[in-house]
Design an enzyme around this catalytic site. Structure first.
Site, PDB file in Angstrom:
ATOM      1  N   GLU A 157      -2.508   3.854  -0.614  1.00  0.00           N
ATOM      2  CA  GLU A 157      -3.097   2.766   0.173  1.00  0.00           C
ATOM      3  C   GLU A 157      -2.098   2.149   1.153  1.00  0.00           C
ATOM      4  O   GLU A 157      -2.078   0.934   1.354  1.00  0.00           O
ATOM      5  CB  GLU A 157      -3.683   1.694  -0.752  1.00  0.00           C
ATOM      6  N   GLU A 258      -8.735   6.997  -7.931  1.00  0.00           N
ATOM      7  CA  GLU A 258      -9.064   5.891  -8.832  1.00  0.00           C
ATOM      8  C   GLU A 258     -10.574   5.702  -8.778  1.00  0.00           C
ATOM      9  O   GLU A 258     -11.183   5.866  -7.717  1.00  0.00           O
ATOM     10  CB  GLU A 258      -8.412   4.569  -8.414  1.00  0.00           C
TER      11      GLU A 258
END
Length: 542
Positions: A157, A258
């Site tokens: 990210e 995730e």
């Protein structure tokens, strides 16, 4: 009696396979075992809480350094039908053998991030430096020898929205250089990928950016941290159908790096049924449920206190879902027509401004060469906290292009953009001194006797040019980022990137290894059988 015979057979097969785990490789857009059976991740995030550490001042807890803890958790992984874990930060100086062996014996693969909380590519001020490259390669060295090492993640990210897409160029340079390091070090071709957030504006262009270009530059796999499916959603309303269609042209394996929305409790993980269904497995190769350890964010499925593990409400749901799904069996030998593909880099737009020209491969030898030939340098007693004021003053007076690192299209990278702060400050102070004849800076700098550039060092400076804005093409051995390397003794065993461009498409099979099928009937049976037992993909045919 039949049950007893089956139980003995299972025990025998598990015992036979315990000594060896088949390494997983990438071929085109899928993961495969060595025998050519497709591999799917049934994973869980595995990163202990810092609050649980006994070490004062700990920045993170290395989940692979405590053999007893890993052995403690293996039975719970097996109960969850987990075949992979993702760890977010490891200490490369610690011994990981006990944990890696415990996981290997249980048929569990490891996906590891390369960064750690204070050594990572920044979202707001991205760079790709000698120190970061050293950190990443140290992690590679500590984990690459293990057969159950599934892959490395070069960033998590880092690009958060369309305001910092410039950071993508630095992450992609890290991917390129780590892949090159793995190859030059003689390790098997362990995949290197990236894990992104699920941001609507940048989601598509980011994926294609990391997938496009030369084999040496693009990711080997791509992960999305995705939390769209909440409660009893479905394939369409969750957005999974859209995501699957959007990424149907990707040429590398796609995973949920995730997943596990907590807006509805308990989490029943009904999305797992969809993820491993025929609707999605043409594009997706499984995922990583978030997470094993309970923490303040309340995503955990267990609580841990010393040697004691207590399962939480979500645990049985995750366990039953993973145990219930067996994707349709598929094999590398029958999928060859779908594996070879190319991805050309797309033009930039308002949502995506990352340069396809990448930062150069960091070279400590170049930085030491440059620094040793400066006459005006910062005093050793000046705090690094004061560097920013000096940079601001000097760079307002003269050009600092030689240390600039700008990943916004078209990309601008100075010859010394990857050097450390002191070396860069020495460079600009000396440039100021050469232009204006002043080397005092209120007592912060001093004149020294500079070394003469000879041999390889001289060639570096010549290649950089007087403005230090040219890429320095160099070759370096696998220890190019070692703190003990030197410009005069650097060997030449692999070609490093030097501000490479990703403008052309290419085959995405850089991480693949040829499969010769099963080496024997028994080995093939063991691997195929175990893939069902521990969460793999194949069905056992006898």
């Amino acid at each position: 009696m039949k049950f007893s015979i089956l139980s003995l057979a299972v025990a025998g097969l598990v015992g036979l396979a315990k000594a060896s785990v088949s390494p997983v490789h990438v071929d085109g857009r899928y993961f495969f075992y060595e025998n050519g059976t497709r591999f799917f991740l049934k994973g869980i995030a595995y990163q202990p809480n810092v609050d649980d550490s006994d070490t004062e001042g700990t920045l993170f807890v290395d989940p692979l350094s405590d053999g007893d803890a890993c052995s403690r958790d293996v039975p719970y992984f097996q109960e969850l039908s987990v075949n992979a874990i993702r760890v977010y930060a490891v200490n490369a100086s610690l011994d990981h053998s006990a944990c890696m062996q415990a996981f290997q014996d249980a048929g569990i693969y490891v996906l590891s991030d390369l960064a750690q909380p204070y050594e990572a590519i920044s979202s707001s001020d991205p760079t790709w430096t000698v120190d970061l490259f050293s950190r990443y390669t140290e992690v590679v060295d500590s984990l690459a020898p293990y057969d159950n090492m599934l892959g490395f993640i070069a960033g998590n990210e880092v690009i958060q929205n369309n305001t910092n897409t410039n950071a993508a160029a630095f992450v992609k340079a890290a991917v390129r250089d780590v892949k090159s390091y793995i190859k030059s070090s003689g390790y098997r071709q362990i995949p290197v990928g990236y894990s992104t957030n699920d941001e609507e504006v940048t989601r598509d262009p980011m994926a294609y950016y990391f997938d496009c270009g030369d084999d040496d530059d693009h990711v080997d796999f791509y992960g999305i941290n995705i939390y769209e499916w909440c409660g009893d959603s479905d394939f369409v309303s969750s957005g999974y159908q859209e995501r699957t269609e959007e990424f149907s042209n990707m040429t590398v394996p796609m995973i949920f790096s995730e997943f596990g929305c907590i807006e509805v409790r308990p989490r029943t993980f009904s999305e797992i049924v969809a993820l491993f269904s025929d609707n999605m497995t043409d594009v997706w190769s499984g995922g990583i449920a978030y997470q094993y350890f309970e923490s303040e964010n309340e995503y955990g499925v267990v609580t841990v206190s010393g040697d004691s593990v207590s399962t939480l409400t979500d645990f049985p749901y995750l366990s039953s879902r993973y145990a219930s799904v067996i994707p349709s069996a598929s094999y590398e030998s029958t999928m060859s027509a779908t594996l070879t593909a190319t991805m050309s880099c797309q033009a930039t737009n308002s949502a995506w401004m990352a340069a396809t020209s990448l930062p150069p491969t960091p070279s400590e030898a170049v930085c030491e060469c440059m620094d040793s030939t400066r006459s005006c340098v910062i005093n050793d007693d000046v705090s690094s906290d004061d560097y920013s004021d000096l940079f601001s003053y000097v760079c307002n007076e003269i050009s600092c292009d030689g240390i600039t690192a700008n990943g916004t299209y078209p990309g601008q990278y100075g010859s010394y953009s990857y050097c450390d702060a002191k070396q860069q400050l020495d460079y600009v102070l000396d440039a100021y001194y050469s232009a204006k004849g002043d080397c005092d800076f209120s007592g912060s700098a001093t004149l020294v006797s500079a070394s003469s550039a000879t041999g390889t060092c001289a060639s570096y400076l010549s290649a950089a040019g007087s403005s230090a804005t040219n890429a320095i093409s160099l070759t370096a051995d696998s220890n190019a980022v070692s703190r003990n390397s030197s410009a005069s003794t650097m060997s030449t065993s692999y070609t490093s990137g030097s501000g490479s461009s990703n403008s052309s498409g290419s085959s995405s099979n850089s991480s693949s290894k040829s499969s010769s099928g099963a080496s024997s009937y028994n080995l093939n049976m063991v691997i195929t059988f175990l893939s069902v037992v521990i969460g793999g993909t194949a069905v056992l045919f006898i």
